[in-house]
Each structure stands twice: as structure tokens, then as C-alpha cells.
Design an enzyme around this catalytic site. Structure first.
Site, PDB file in Angstrom:
ATOM      1  N   HIS A  48       0.797  -1.152  -0.109  1.00  0.00           N
ATOM      2  CA  HIS A  48       0.075  -0.219  -0.102  1.00  0.00           C
ATOM      3  C   HIS A  48       0.846   1.367   0.012  1.00  0.00           C
ATOM      4  O   HIS A  48       0.355   2.286   0.345  1.00  0.00           O
ATOM      5  CB  HIS A  48      -0.907  -0.023   1.202  1.00  0.00           C
ATOM      6  CG  HIS A  48      -1.871  -0.959   1.114  1.00  0.00           C
ATOM      7  ND1 HIS A  48      -3.149  -1.190   0.180  1.00  0.00           N
ATOM      8  CD2 HIS A  48      -2.073  -2.179   1.877  1.00  0.00           C
ATOM      9  CE1 HIS A  48      -3.775  -2.322   0.656  1.00  0.00           C
ATOM     10  NE2 HIS A  48      -3.245  -3.183   1.562  1.00  0.00           N
ATOM     11  N   SER A 116      -4.141  -7.663  -0.966  1.00  0.00           N
ATOM     12  CA  SER A 116      -4.953  -6.886  -0.020  1.00  0.00           C
ATOM     13  C   SER A 116      -5.431  -5.859  -1.154  1.00  0.00           C
ATOM     14  O   SER A 116      -5.167  -5.159  -1.785  1.00  0.00           O
ATOM     15  CB  SER A 116      -4.056  -6.049   0.783  1.00  0.00           C
ATOM     16  OG  SER A 116      -4.548  -5.170   1.526  1.00  0.00           O
ATOM     17  N   HIS A 139      -7.093   0.380  -5.152  1.00  0.00           N
ATOM     18  CA  HIS A 139      -5.903  -0.232  -5.562  1.00  0.00           C
ATOM     19  C   HIS A 139      -5.916  -1.529  -4.899  1.00  0.00           C
ATOM     20  O   HIS A 139      -6.727  -1.763  -4.019  1.00  0.00           O
ATOM     21  CB  HIS A 139      -4.569   0.454  -5.273  1.00  0.00           C
ATOM     22  CG  HIS A 139      -4.341   0.707  -4.095  1.00  0.00           C
ATOM     23  ND1 HIS A 139      -4.932   1.886  -3.137  1.00  0.00           N
ATOM     24  CD2 HIS A 139      -3.520   0.021  -3.215  1.00  0.00           C
ATOM     25  CE1 HIS A 139      -4.065   1.615  -2.063  1.00  0.00           C
ATOM     26  NE2 HIS A 139      -3.549   0.600  -1.958  1.00  0.00           N
TER      27      HIS A 139
END
Length: 605
Positions: A48, A116, A139
């Protein structure tokens, strides 16, 4: 495998059969259905990090097993970094099955084995103030451990080989993924390379090393995703980092027990380590000589257990005087009576026969029997019929009651020589070796004095407990005899009066205690009211600080817009609270809580 310039990564990003614990991670099926198919590809990042894009997600697909993601890694710098990592990583080079060597794929499985999905927080509306609409999916990231279960990533250079590992995926969806991948390859031009933030990547890798039960959780995710064993997944690998040597015996492999795994600040999916470190904070170090001295003092001052006296038939009044004058034969020979002055006879008394012969009643003088004006209140036996009663055991004190006699002190016991490691081996330069010894010795002396005081109070309470506070006459047993000199129905005797020694003067702390009311009197009502006002244990237990029942939910801001996103990576969310360590207790308070609780419970009870 057909070599390709990019590496494909596929896997489930949400499984309805394994719902997450956090409410913000739940995906509404209607909202997900309204957002599919994707209008444009989503960024594929590492952990992330907004400045670490390595590819693109060309499709999200809703299957019966859950939401499925398909992406490709196209960053040249990142692929080159994977080749370098593979040559220096022993875990990446380990294999359980004989599969073709793929350095990039094996390095990715060892480093970033999970997927994720970053989606819009359910509390944030999708409609903006200016009438626009925010995209629900932001995303997808490849990470060390996902917060949703079953999000195992499978890497490979052949897309068909990657999709074959997901047995829960429908064939129609697999065919659609291959078509979308070919279309995305034709539409996309030359991928743009962004400089990788190596410092942030290393920091995320360190955080992942402290995830609690990471290997076990990865195995669970692999089982939820229903992925077979013939893959490059490292979740079930136990790499042997030692080179094989037949001459030397290899040590046992490292344990993978979850209890021995480390933990750290890796977000809500993991808990900080240090649970076992607090186990030794309640312990203190005491020299061996000091401990043995305390133990010996405890044994010396402990009163011996009083064995119950053997049962004997009730004795007639003043039978100990007759036993003292008994001849040298018979059971009562050699008995010694207590010192005189314990009993006074206001009327007469009956001494009984001396040798146990029934005819001795006729041979006794007339003055040996004195009638009493009242009849006997009870009947306990016939003195002289079965011989003289057994001898009376000796008593201590001023009443017919056995007292505790402390054992002789073991003052002549040889003292152990102090060892070098006990006196000065465990002390720093300048530290006083008698610091703990003085505190413990003083505490032991105070405890011993308190115990002796409690024992004295208990003996006095038991001495006068049957007759209340006052010294009332004690009624003894009465006997009758049907011989010529025995008691007749019109004859009686008065109960001998017990004249104890005057009680010892009360001490300061004894005088302050309230005496119990004599029998037959009613206790004041104020005592009952005071008992009713005592708080209960449950109320006292709840007097501590209360936890906040409405904690504020953490919010995560988007990387390139002002949206509140939910990131499903365990290592991407840092813990907001550090584990608090309890304050160390002082030595004297801790020793007092240990010895007072142990010694008082064993002696006073």
C-alpha cells in the site's frame, strides 16, 4: 513455462466463507456488483505504498467463491530487484517439490505471499459535495500478510498455469480473465518505471518479520483458498539454512510453533510481542542464606500440632486427689496430681476408693464422705466398679486446658558458610549486600511478633469463651453411687466451684478491642446496620478505571486523494498503542505481600 516479460499474480481478495473480524473489511455484495466490471485498470502497489507501483490490475471478478483479482507486474526495476533478492535469500531458494526454477516467482512467494484490496470506507459516502462520485475500489497491493482470510497470491509467468491452481474458480471466469489479459497487453504501451523507495520497502519487510503467527496464518489462507500443494508457495516450507554435512550431525530444525513466533506492531491483524516478557517482572532475587534463615525462623517459631487426647471415661469430682494416694498397683499407680489450690470445696466431697475394690467403700472412714444438700444433676458411672479411672494428664496454666508448648529452638544448628556468589557475586560495585537482608529480617521479626500476639489473644478467647466475659462458676460433672455410702435420692452435693487465677492485665491493643456480649444478651442493632453498608466484592472490583466503550475508529487517508480507504494489509497498519509495562513494585512492599500472606495464612488459620 513460457517466458514472458511480466509476472502474473492472481488470487481472491475477499472470501464470504471466511468473513473478517473487522466490520470495515466487509464488502457489500450489491455495492461490489455495481462496481463491476472495472472501467479502468487499478494500480498494483507493494504494501500500500503510493510511491511503489509495480503493475496494474486488469480485472476484478465476482465468482461463487468470492471476489477474484487478476494483475500483472511490469516494473522492470522491481523485477530486477527480485532477481537480486533470490540469489541472497535461502528461503526463496528452498523447494519442497521439484519445480522449474523461477527466481522472480519464488522471491515473490517468499516476500509478498498475500493480496490486499483497498476499498472505500463504508462510513464515507460515494457522492461528493460537487455531485461527483468516488470509485469504490482504489488499488490492490501485494503484501506480507492480508487482513482478510483466504487472500493467498499465486505468481507465475504463464497466466493459464496460475489460474489452474484455483480449484474454486469457474472455468468461464478463467477464460474471461485470459481474454482480458490479452486485451490489456495490446492496449498498454511500454510500462513506465518509477524509482522504488527501497528504504520504505525494507521498513515494511522488518514490520512483517514481527507479525504474530504469520506462517500459521499463511497456511490457513492457503487452505481457505483451496490451493493444491504443487506450487511455489512458501507457507508450508521449513527451510534448512545449514549446509548438509555427512561428517557432522546436523542440529534439529528450528521450531515453527506459534507460541515461539515473534510478534510486533503490524496493525489490527497482529498483536505486539512481549507477552512472555512480563512473566518475570513479579519475581525478586533473594540470597540463599537469607532465604534459609527465614525458612529456619519459620520452622522454629511454628507451634507444634496438638494431638487429640485419647478418650477416657468421665472422672468423678476430685478424682485426681484419690489417684495421688493410690497404692503401687493398679492402673492409677504413680500418677501425680496437679498443684493444690485449683479447686475449693464449699460443702463436702467424695474421694472414691483407692484401689478399685468395691469393698473398700465399707472400710473407708466416715469423714471420707460428706453429703451435699442437693441431688446430683447427672449420672456418669459407678466409681470403683471397673477400677480406678485412668490417670489425669498434666495440664499447664490456670485452668483444665492444654496450651501450646513451643518446641525448643534450634540455636545450636551449624550455620552454613556463605558462598562467594551469594555474598558478592551477584552485586554491583558499591551495592550494599545487607540491603535486602535487613528489610527481610525486620519484616520477619514484625510478622513473628504479630503471630505471637494473635496466638495469645486466641488462647485467652478460648479460655473464657464458654462463659462470656465474666468469670462465672464452671459446673463440673456429678456422680452417684448405690453402695452403703452412696448417694440417696434425698441426698445431694453442691457442684465444686472453679476459682481460676486472675486474668493477666490487658495490653494496649487488647484493651482497644470490643469484648463480645455475654450469652443471653442481644447485640446492638447498629452492628447489623454497619454490616449492611459494607460494599460487595463486585462493587469493589469495579472501582478501577473504566475502559472507553466508544473508541474512535482509525481512518486511513488515500495516497493521492482525500478519500478514507480501508487497507486490508496486516503490516500496513501500525499499532497506535504501545504495550504498557506495569510499574515495578518496591522491594519492601513486594516482600511484605509474599511473606505476610504465606505465613499468616498457615499459622493464624
Amino acid at each position: 513455462m513460457v517466458q514472458a516479460p511480466s509476472v502474473y499474480v492472481c488470487g481472491f481478495v475477499e472470501r464470504p466463507d471466511a468473513p473478517p473480524k473487522d466490520a470495515c473489511l466487509h464488502l457489500d455484495p450489491l455495492t461490489v456488483k455495481s462496481q463491476l466490471p472495472l472501467k479502468k485498470p487499478l494500480p498494483l502497489t507493494v504494501e500500500h505504498l503510493p510511491d511503489a507501483p509495480v503493475g496494474s490490475v486488469f480485472g476484478l471478478y465476482q465468482s461463487r467463491a468470492g471476489l477474484f483479482s487478476a494483475a500483472s507486474i511490469t516494473s522492470g526495476d522491481f523485477l530486477s530487484l527480485l532477481d537480486s533478492i533470490y540469489h541472497d535469500c535461502d528461503i526463496a531458494q528452498s523447494q519442497r517439490l521439484p519445480l522449474p526454477r523461477e527466481p522472480k516467482v519464488e522471491a515473490l512467494h517468499a516476500w509478498l505471499p498475500s493480496l490486499s484490496l483497498a476499498s472505500l470506507h463504508p462510513d464515507i459516502p460515494q457522492t461528493t459535495a460537487d455531485g461527483g462520485k468516488l470509485s469504490f475500489f482504489d488499488h490492490v497491493s501485494i503484501c506480507a500478510l492480508g487482513r482478510r482470510r483466504g487472500t493467498t497470491a499465486v505468481y507465475g509467468t504463464d497466466l493459464a498455469w496460475v489460474l489452474k491452481h484455483f480449484s474454486d474458480l469457474e472455468p468461464s471466469i478463467a477464460a474471461q480473465i485470459e481474454n482480458d489479459a490479452n486485451a490489456a497487453k495490446r492496449e498498454s504501451g511500454c510500462p513506465e518505471d518509477h524509482p522504488l523507495p527501497l528504504t520504505k520497502l525494507i521498513a515494511k519487510a522488518i514490520d512483517a518479520g514481527f507479525l504474530r503467527n504469520r506462517v500459521e496464518t499463511l497456511r490457513q489462507d492457503r487452505g481457505v483458498a483451496n490451493i493444491p500443494a504443487e506450487s511455489y508457495l512458501k507457507a508450508s516450507d521449513a527451510p534448512d539454512l545449514q549446509k548438509p554435512d555427512k561428517a557432522l550431525q546436523s542440529p534439529p530444525p528450528a521450531s515453527t510453533d506459534p507460541a515461539t513466533m515473534l510478534s510486533g506492531n503490524a496493525g489490527e491483524g497482529a498483536t505486539a510481542c512481549g507477552g512472555s516478557a512480563a512473566a518475570g517482572q513479579d519475581l525478586i532475587s533473594v540470597p540463599r542464606n537469607t532465604f534459609m534463615t527465614l525458612l529456619q525462623t519459620n520452622l522454629d517459631n511454628k507451634p507444634p500440632r496438638q494431638t487429640p487426647l485419647p478418650y477416657a471415661a468421665p472422672l468423678p469430682p476430685f478424682s485426681h486427689q484419690a489417684i495421688a494416694t493410690a497404692p503401687s498397683y493398679g492402673p492409677g499407680a504413680g500418677a501425680v496430681s496437679p498443684a493444690g489450690g485449683y479447686f475449693t470445696s464449699p460443702g463436702g466431697y467424695y474421694a472414691g476408693p483407692a484401689g478399685g475394690d468395691p469393698g473398700a467403700f465399707l472400710a473407708m472412714d466416715a469423714h471420707t464422705y460428706h453429703p451435699h444438700p442437693h441431688p446430683p444433676p447427672a449420672y456418669f458411672g459407678l466409681p470403683g466398679l471397673f477400677g480406678p479411672p485412668p490417670p489425669v494428664p498434666p495440664y499447664y496454666g490456670s485452668h483444665l486446658r492444654a496450651d501450646y508448648v513451643p518446641a525448643p529452638s534450634r540455636s545450636n544448628k551449624r550455620k552454613r558458610d556463605p558462598e562467594e556468589d551469594e555474598e558478592g557475586g551477584g552485586l554491583f560495585p558499591g551495592e550494599d549486600a545487607t540491603l535486602y537482608r535487613k528489610d527481610i529480617a525486620g519484616l520477619s521479626k514484625s510478622v513473628n511478633e504479630l503471630q505471637h500476639t494473635l496466638q495469645a489473644l486466641r488462647r485467652e478467647t478460648l479460655s473464657y469463651g464458654h462463659t462470656g466475659v465474666g468469670y462465672c462458676p464452671q459446673q463440673g460433672p456429678c456422680y452417684t453411687h448405690s453402695g452403703p455410702y452412696g448417694f440417696q435420692p434425698h441426698q445431694s452435693y453442691e457442684v465444686p466451684r472453679y476459682v481460676p487465677h486472675p486474668p493477666p492485665p490487658p495490653t494496649s491493643h487488647q484493651a482497644a478491642q470490643a469484648q463480645p456480649p455475654p450469652p443471653g444478651t442481644q447485640a446492638p442493632e447498629a452492628h447489623c446496620v454497619a454490616e449492611s453498608t459494607i460494599p460487595e466484592a463486585g462493587a469493589a472490583g469495579n472501582s478501577g478505571p473504566r475502559e472507553d466503550t466508544n473508541p474512535q475508529q482509525p481512518t486511513t487517508e488515500g495516497h493521492h486523494r482525500g478519500k478514507k480507504l480501508v487497507q486490508a494489509s496486516a503490516s500496513g497498519v501500525a499499532q497506535s498503542k504501545e504495550p504498557t509495562t506495569p510499574k515495578a513494585k518496591s522491594v519492601s512492599a513486594h516482600l511484605k505481600s509474599i511473606f505476610c500472606e504465606e505465613l499468616l495464612n498457615k499459622r493464624v488459620a
